[in-house]
Design an enzyme around this catalytic site. Structure first.
Site, PDB file in Angstrom:
ATOM      1  CB  CYS A  56      -0.902   0.039   1.316  1.00  0.00           C
ATOM      2  SG  CYS A  56      -2.037  -1.507   0.968  1.00  0.00           S
ATOM      3  CG  HIS A  57       0.654   3.673   2.387  1.00  0.00           C
ATOM      4  ND1 HIS A  57      -0.190   2.991   2.974  1.00  0.00           N
ATOM      5  CD2 HIS A  57      -0.110   4.650   1.382  1.00  0.00           C
ATOM      6  CE1 HIS A  57      -1.419   3.329   2.691  1.00  0.00           C
ATOM      7  NE2 HIS A  57      -1.407   4.400   1.492  1.00  0.00           N
ATOM      8  N   GLY A  58       4.636   0.893   0.855  1.00  0.00           N
ATOM      9  CA  GLY A  58       5.826   0.673   1.243  1.00  0.00           C
ATOM     10  C   GLY A  58       6.803   0.337   2.311  1.00  0.00           C
TER      11      GLY A  58
END
Ligand code: FES
Length: 113
Positions: free
Chosen positions: A77-79
Site C-alpha cells: 500500500c505505501h511501501g
C-alpha cells in the site's frame, strides 16, 4: 506447520530458518524505529515460529511475505518493509507487526489467548 486454534483476526505464521533467526538476533535494536529484540517476539524454546498480526501498522493493509528489503514482509500500500521478526525497518509504518499473546498447546498447535 503450525495450526492456530482460535483466531479473531488474521495472523501470519512464519517458519524461520536458522539463518533468519541468527540475522534477526544480531540486529542492534537501538537502531530500530520500534526497538524490540528478536527474542522478545517468539516464545522461549520456539524461536523458529514467529506469530504476528497480519495487518500493517500503518493503515492496516496486508503485507506480502518473503518480500521487501529485509526478507520479511513488504506492504504494497505505501511501501513499508518488515524484517523476518516482523519489525518495522523502512517506510511509513510506525511500529512492528504486533505479536499476540499465545501459548503452544502442542509442538504444532498454538492458542491465541
Ligand atoms: Fe502498510 Fe501503509 S498500510 S505502508
Amino acid at each position: 506447520q503450525i495450526k492456530i486454534l482460535w483466531r479473531g483476526k488474521p495472523y501470519f505464521v512464519r517458519n524461520r530458518t536458522e539463518a533468519e533467526i541468527k540475522a534477526a538476533a544480531d540486529v542492534d535494536v537501538k537502531s530500530l524505529r520500534d526497538p524490540q529484540p528478536d527474542s522478545a517476539r517468539v516464545k522461549e524454546g520456539h524461536a523458529k515460529w514467529l506469530i504476528t498480526a497480519a495487518n500493517c501498522t500503518h493503515l492496516g493493509c496486508v503485507p506480502l511475505g518473503n518480500q521487501g528489503d529485509y526478507g520479511g514482509w513488504f506492504c504494497p500500500c505505501h511501501g513499508s518493509h518488515f524484517d523476518t521478526s516482523g519489525r518495522i525497518r523502512k517506510g511509513p509504518a510506525p511500529t512492528n507487526l504486533p505479536v499476540p499473546q499465545y501459548t503452544f498447546v502442542s509442538d504444532t498447535r498454538i492458542r491465541i489467548t
